[in-house]
Scaffold this motif. Structure first.
Motif, PDB file in Angstrom:
ATOM      1  N   ASN A 197      -4.267   0.455  -2.118  1.00  0.00           N
ATOM      2  CA  ASN A 197      -4.045  -0.853  -1.508  1.00  0.00           C
ATOM      3  C   ASN A 197      -3.961  -1.934  -2.587  1.00  0.00           C
ATOM      4  N   THR A 219      -8.778   4.499  -2.719  1.00  0.00           N
ATOM      5  CA  THR A 219      -9.760   5.380  -2.121  1.00  0.00           C
ATOM      6  C   THR A 219      -9.253   6.815  -2.184  1.00  0.00           C
ATOM      7  N   SER A 226      -0.437  12.162  -1.211  1.00  0.00           N
ATOM      8  CA  SER A 226      -1.041  13.407  -0.742  1.00  0.00           C
ATOM      9  C   SER A 226      -0.729  14.512  -1.738  1.00  0.00           C
ATOM     10  N   ARG A 259       0.114   5.771   0.252  1.00  0.00           N
ATOM     11  CA  ARG A 259      -0.848   6.863   0.361  1.00  0.00           C
ATOM     12  C   ARG A 259      -0.223   8.116  -0.230  1.00  0.00           C
ATOM     13  N   GLN A 294      -5.427   6.753  -1.237  1.00  0.00           N
ATOM     14  CA  GLN A 294      -4.987   5.549  -0.547  1.00  0.00           C
ATOM     15  C   GLN A 294      -5.013   4.405  -1.544  1.00  0.00           C
ATOM     16  N   SER A 303       0.831  -1.201   0.000  1.00  0.00           N
ATOM     17  CA  SER A 303       0.000   0.000   0.000  1.00  0.00           C
ATOM     18  C   SER A 303       0.868   1.255   0.000  1.00  0.00           C
ATOM     19  N   TYR A 332      -6.116  13.163  -1.048  1.00  0.00           N
ATOM     20  CA  TYR A 332      -5.350  11.953  -0.781  1.00  0.00           C
ATOM     21  C   TYR A 332      -5.768  10.835  -1.728  1.00  0.00           C
TER      22      TYR A 332
END
Length: 121
Positions: free
Chosen positions: A83, A68, A21, A19, A81, A17, A79
């Motif tokens: 996965n 997401t 930004s 993330r 996310q 994963s 953001y």
């Protein structure tokens, strides 16, 4: 002047994963839709996900259920996310926002500089 600064990219193994930004700064009256796009080597840029000012999200079929998108309007930040990453997700990811710089200006589109995401098998 408006700036978009992306962060969070990197190298990850398949199944991992990350993330991303994207912080928007500068002369901003209102932020409308925000989104993420990507360009894989040898391919055209494609839409990954978008989120409206009200929080409604939309996704490319290839990332539904795995990615997401969200936003923090107080921080002018969006953001992503990610996965269950696969090598097919390897690309440069770009943040894009639609915004107005004043009450009398129209909507303009701004882009970030891109952040590399590499997924190893």
């Amino acid at each position: 002047q408006v700036q978009l600064v992306e962060s969070g990219g990197g190298l990850v193994q398949a199944g991992g994963s990350l993330r991303l930004s994207c912080v928007v700064s500068g002369s901003i009256f209102s932020l409308n839709a925000m989104g993420w796009y990507r360009r894989a080597p040898g391919k055209q840029r494609e839409l990954v996900a978008t989120v409206t000012a009200g929080g409604s999200a939309d996704y490319a079929d290839s990332v539904k259920g795995r990615f997401t998108i969200s936003r923090d309007n107080a921080k002018n930040t969006v953001y992503l996310q990610m996965n269950s990453l696969t090598p097919e997700d390897t690309a440069v990811y770009y943040c894009s926002v639609q915004l107005r710089r004043s009450s009398s200006s129209g909507v303009s589109i701004y882009w970030g500089q891109g952040t590399q995401v590499t997924v190893s098998s």
